[in-house]
Design a protein around this motif. Structure first.
Motif, mmCIF file in Angstrom:
data_model
loop_
_atom_site.group_PDB
_atom_site.id
_atom_site.type_symbol
_atom_site.label_atom_id
_atom_site.label_comp_id
_atom_site.label_asym_id
_atom_site.label_seq_id
_atom_site.Cartn_x
_atom_site.Cartn_y
_atom_site.Cartn_z
ATOM 1 N N VAL A 200 0.918 -1.386 0.291
ATOM 2 C CA VAL A 200 0.054 0.077 -0.200
ATOM 3 C C VAL A 200 1.003 1.185 0.084
ATOM 4 O O VAL A 200 0.553 2.249 -0.736
ATOM 5 C CB VAL A 200 -0.912 -0.024 0.912
ATOM 6 C CG1 VAL A 200 -2.142 -1.155 0.848
ATOM 7 C CG2 VAL A 200 -0.501 0.043 2.432
ATOM 8 N N PHE A 201 2.094 1.299 0.664
ATOM 9 C CA PHE A 201 2.906 2.338 0.610
ATOM 10 C C PHE A 201 3.466 2.682 -0.923
ATOM 11 O O PHE A 201 3.282 3.549 -1.090
ATOM 12 C CB PHE A 201 4.019 2.275 1.374
ATOM 13 C CG PHE A 201 3.738 2.743 2.727
ATOM 14 C CD1 PHE A 201 3.927 4.273 3.361
ATOM 15 C CD2 PHE A 201 3.400 2.067 3.991
ATOM 16 C CE1 PHE A 201 3.932 4.605 4.551
ATOM 17 C CE2 PHE A 201 3.519 2.337 5.233
ATOM 18 C CZ PHE A 201 3.486 3.667 5.505
ATOM 19 N N ALA A 202 3.844 1.470 -1.355
ATOM 20 C CA ALA A 202 4.523 1.729 -2.808
ATOM 21 C C ALA A 202 3.402 2.076 -3.738
ATOM 22 O O ALA A 202 3.539 2.883 -4.759
ATOM 23 C CB ALA A 202 5.001 0.443 -3.331
ATOM 24 N N GLN A 203 2.024 1.612 -3.594
ATOM 25 C CA GLN A 203 0.916 2.135 -4.234
ATOM 26 C C GLN A 203 0.509 3.638 -4.388
ATOM 27 O O GLN A 203 -0.017 4.349 -5.225
ATOM 28 C CB GLN A 203 -0.492 1.377 -4.053
ATOM 29 C CG GLN A 203 -0.460 -0.144 -4.974
ATOM 30 C CD GLN A 203 -1.717 -0.917 -4.371
ATOM 31 O OE1 GLN A 203 -1.468 -1.862 -4.132
ATOM 32 N NE2 GLN A 203 -2.835 -0.339 -4.974
ATOM 33 N N SER A 204 0.926 4.002 -2.941
ATOM 34 C CA SER A 204 0.750 5.505 -2.741
ATOM 35 C C SER A 204 1.766 6.357 -3.148
ATOM 36 O O SER A 204 1.784 7.509 -2.542
ATOM 37 C CB SER A 204 0.249 5.686 -0.927
ATOM 38 O OG SER A 204 -0.733 4.734 -0.793
ATOM 39 N N GLY A 205 3.010 5.896 -3.747
ATOM 40 C CA GLY A 205 3.997 6.723 -4.470
ATOM 41 C C GLY A 205 5.313 6.752 -3.218
ATOM 42 O O GLY A 205 6.124 7.588 -3.636
ATOM 43 N N HIS B 288 -3.689 9.125 6.055
ATOM 44 C CA HIS B 288 -4.420 9.533 5.215
ATOM 45 C C HIS B 288 -3.929 9.417 3.834
ATOM 46 O O HIS B 288 -4.795 9.091 2.758
ATOM 47 C CB HIS B 288 -4.677 11.049 5.474
ATOM 48 C CG HIS B 288 -5.631 11.281 6.610
ATOM 49 N ND1 HIS B 288 -6.803 10.837 6.898
ATOM 50 C CD2 HIS B 288 -5.372 11.839 7.748
ATOM 51 C CE1 HIS B 288 -7.675 11.304 7.704
ATOM 52 N NE2 HIS B 288 -6.814 11.783 8.388
ATOM 53 N N SER B 289 -2.770 9.662 3.834
ATOM 54 C CA SER B 289 -2.052 9.589 2.227
ATOM 55 C C SER B 289 -2.112 7.930 1.576
ATOM 56 O O SER B 289 -1.981 7.965 0.562
ATOM 57 C CB SER B 289 -0.663 10.015 2.186
ATOM 58 O OG SER B 289 0.315 9.008 2.688
ATOM 59 N N LEU B 290 -2.211 7.044 2.509
ATOM 60 C CA LEU B 290 -2.428 5.930 2.046
ATOM 61 C C LEU B 290 -4.156 5.439 1.748
ATOM 62 O O LEU B 290 -4.251 4.364 1.450
ATOM 63 C CB LEU B 290 -1.940 4.622 3.187
ATOM 64 C CG LEU B 290 -0.603 4.892 3.738
ATOM 65 C CD1 LEU B 290 -0.278 4.075 4.718
ATOM 66 C CD2 LEU B 290 0.424 4.552 2.504
ATOM 67 N N ASN B 291 -4.717 6.689 1.950
ATOM 68 C CA ASN B 291 -6.270 6.486 1.616
ATOM 69 C C ASN B 291 -7.134 5.443 2.608
ATOM 70 O O ASN B 291 -7.824 4.813 2.370
ATOM 71 C CB ASN B 291 -6.637 5.857 0.551
ATOM 72 C CG ASN B 291 -7.877 6.217 -0.003
ATOM 73 O OD1 ASN B 291 -8.581 7.107 0.430
ATOM 74 N ND2 ASN B 291 -8.583 5.301 -1.063
ATOM 75 N N LEU C 173 11.319 -3.513 1.426
ATOM 76 C CA LEU C 173 10.810 -4.595 2.191
ATOM 77 C C LEU C 173 11.916 -5.382 2.571
ATOM 78 O O LEU C 173 12.676 -6.056 1.695
ATOM 79 C CB LEU C 173 9.706 -5.289 1.412
ATOM 80 C CG LEU C 173 9.257 -6.520 1.995
ATOM 81 C CD1 LEU C 173 8.409 -5.930 3.105
ATOM 82 C CD2 LEU C 173 8.191 -7.197 0.870
ATOM 83 N N ASN C 174 12.067 -5.416 3.917
ATOM 84 C CA ASN C 174 13.280 -6.320 4.479
ATOM 85 C C ASN C 174 12.585 -7.441 5.294
ATOM 86 O O ASN C 174 11.566 -7.533 5.910
ATOM 87 C CB ASN C 174 13.795 -5.373 5.703
ATOM 88 C CG ASN C 174 14.837 -5.874 6.540
ATOM 89 O OD1 ASN C 174 14.414 -6.673 7.266
ATOM 90 N ND2 ASN C 174 16.073 -5.904 5.953
ATOM 91 N N ASP C 175 13.473 -8.641 5.134
ATOM 92 C CA ASP C 175 13.066 -9.749 5.821
ATOM 93 C C ASP C 175 14.482 -10.375 6.049
ATOM 94 O O ASP C 175 15.297 -10.314 5.094
ATOM 95 C CB ASP C 175 12.213 -10.735 5.181
ATOM 96 C CG ASP C 175 11.723 -11.634 6.421
ATOM 97 O OD1 ASP C 175 10.264 -11.436 6.397
ATOM 98 O OD2 ASP C 175 12.270 -12.471 6.847
ATOM 99 N N MET D 143 0.950 -0.654 -12.353
ATOM 100 C CA MET D 143 1.624 -1.867 -11.583
ATOM 101 C C MET D 143 3.415 -1.920 -11.718
ATOM 102 O O MET D 143 3.920 -2.027 -10.803
ATOM 103 C CB MET D 143 1.043 -3.326 -12.470
ATOM 104 C CG MET D 143 1.570 -4.248 -11.850
ATOM 105 S SD MET D 143 1.113 -5.989 -12.315
ATOM 106 C CE MET D 143 2.378 -7.090 -12.118
ATOM 107 N N ALA D 144 3.460 -1.648 -12.908
ATOM 108 C CA ALA D 144 5.060 -1.279 -13.159
ATOM 109 C C ALA D 144 5.535 -0.357 -12.343
ATOM 110 O O ALA D 144 6.773 -0.468 -11.798
ATOM 111 C CB ALA D 144 5.397 -1.053 -14.684
ATOM 112 N N GLU D 145 5.011 0.981 -12.189
ATOM 113 C CA GLU D 145 5.531 2.077 -11.302
ATOM 114 C C GLU D 145 5.388 1.332 -9.767
ATOM 115 O O GLU D 145 6.544 1.801 -9.171
ATOM 116 C CB GLU D 145 4.470 2.959 -11.287
ATOM 117 C CG GLU D 145 4.898 3.935 -12.764
ATOM 118 C CD GLU D 145 3.769 4.962 -12.950
ATOM 119 O OE1 GLU D 145 2.888 5.130 -11.930
ATOM 120 O OE2 GLU D 145 3.527 5.200 -14.042
ATOM 121 N N THR D 146 4.423 0.728 -9.320
ATOM 122 C CA THR D 146 4.446 0.261 -7.972
ATOM 123 C C THR D 146 5.458 -0.704 -7.578
ATOM 124 O O THR D 146 6.309 -0.501 -6.784
ATOM 125 C CB THR D 146 2.970 -0.495 -7.652
ATOM 126 O OG1 THR D 146 1.964 0.631 -7.745
ATOM 127 C CG2 THR D 146 2.785 -0.874 -6.277
#
Ligand code: NAI
Length: 281
Positions: free
Chosen positions: A19-24, A170-173, A29-31, A62-65
């Protein structure tokens, strides 16, 4: 606040990163477990592909995300981040070890947030030298779908930190709710005793699994029955949260049902293990 890291690529961490990547946002992402990291990245790609197929997203989006997502196995990348959200296993020792390292690696302005379901934010903050910048950011499962984020203020969380996380939410909707640091916060203080009571209802032979869930679905308009929901959350997680409530409040009304303990001891952890109150393929 443009670059973030999510630590833990499990069911919650991968959803949060998505959701963060979709919101710009630019997202690491770490594991620590490479297989888990690959699984988390693959899950994100699968969900985005499904969104494209259903017409909810274009191929370009999708590619941008995906371009904004960087997989990482070392915490050093956190040194570039404005916010770090920890979503590792629900265990205080593991979480405090992660927060101690983050406190050393990240710049002074970085906010350190935890997605914990029940552990005290004040205690997690106490192992850092910046308790005013430590906060709870509790997403709901599945993260891309659920609107709520419970924002938990530790004893020393500053207003500035709270406001920054509220704006990000809020920015993540998504819709933020402000909560003080008490066992189970609001969500699990209310949800888990209901699930535990449903398990007692089964344990005492009042009705079958299916009938208990039907009562709550058709009678109370819940989208899912409490026993099915417990299977989806994970019975080990449910037991863990009941124990946090029982210990935190010292009130016998929060005692975990013996049937819940028995299932967890048997390895019946719900959907993730193939068996809980229901059977799964
Ligand atoms: P999970 O077991 O699916 O994922 C945890 C991940 O953290 C694993 O991939 C593991 O390899 C990784 N990990 C463990 N220690 C690590 C470390 N030191 N550094 C980097 N990665 C590490 O767990 P899940 O369900 O995603 O839960 C994560 C957190 O979110 C927990 O605190 C849980 O209470 C909370 N939560 C869970 C919800 C749920 O419905 N499952 C809902 C809301 C919050």
């Amino acid at each position: 606040m443009k670059t973030i890291m999510v630590i833990g690529a499990g069911q919650m961490g991968s959803g949060i990163a998505q959701v963060f990547a979709q919101s710009g946002f630019d997202v690491y992402l770490n594991d620590m477990n490479e297989a888990a990291l690959n699984k988390g990245m693959n899950n994100i790609e699968k969900l985005l592909t499904r969104a494209v197929e259903k017409g909810r997203m274009t191929d370009d989006q999708m590619a941008e995300t995906l371009n904004r997502l960087t997989p990482s196995t070392g915490l050093e990348d956190a040194s570039n981040c404005d916010v770090v959200i920890e979503a590792v296993v629900e265990n205080m020792d593991v979480k405090t070890s992660v927060f101690k390292q983050l406190d050393e690696i990240t710049p002074a302005h970085t906010i350190l947030a935890s997605n914990t379901s029940s552990l005290p934010i004040t205690e997690i903050a106490s192992v850092t030298n910046r308790p005013e910048k430590v906060i709870g950011m509790h997403f709901m499962n599945p993260v891309p779908v659920m609107k709520l984020v419970e924002i938990i203020r530790g004893l020393q969380t500053s207003n500035e930190t709270y406001q920054a996380i509220e704006i990000i939410t809020h920015s993540l909707n998504k819709t933020p709710v402000e909560v003080n640091d008490f066992p189970g916060f609001v969500s699990n203080r209310i949800l888990m005793p209901m699930i535990n009571e449903a398990i007692y209802t089964l344990y005492e032979g009042v009705a079958s699994v299916e009938d208990i869930d039907t009562v709550m679905k058709l009678g109370m308009n819940h989208p899912m029955g409490p026993l099915q929901l417990a299977d989806f959350i994970g019975l080990d997680t449910c037991l863990y949260i009941m124990e946090v409530l029982h210990e935190g409040f010292g009130d016998s009304k929060y005692r975990p049902c013996p049937l819940l303990r028995k299932y967890v001891k048997a390895g019946w952890l719900g959907k993730k293990s193939g068996r809980g109150f229901y059977h799964y393929e």
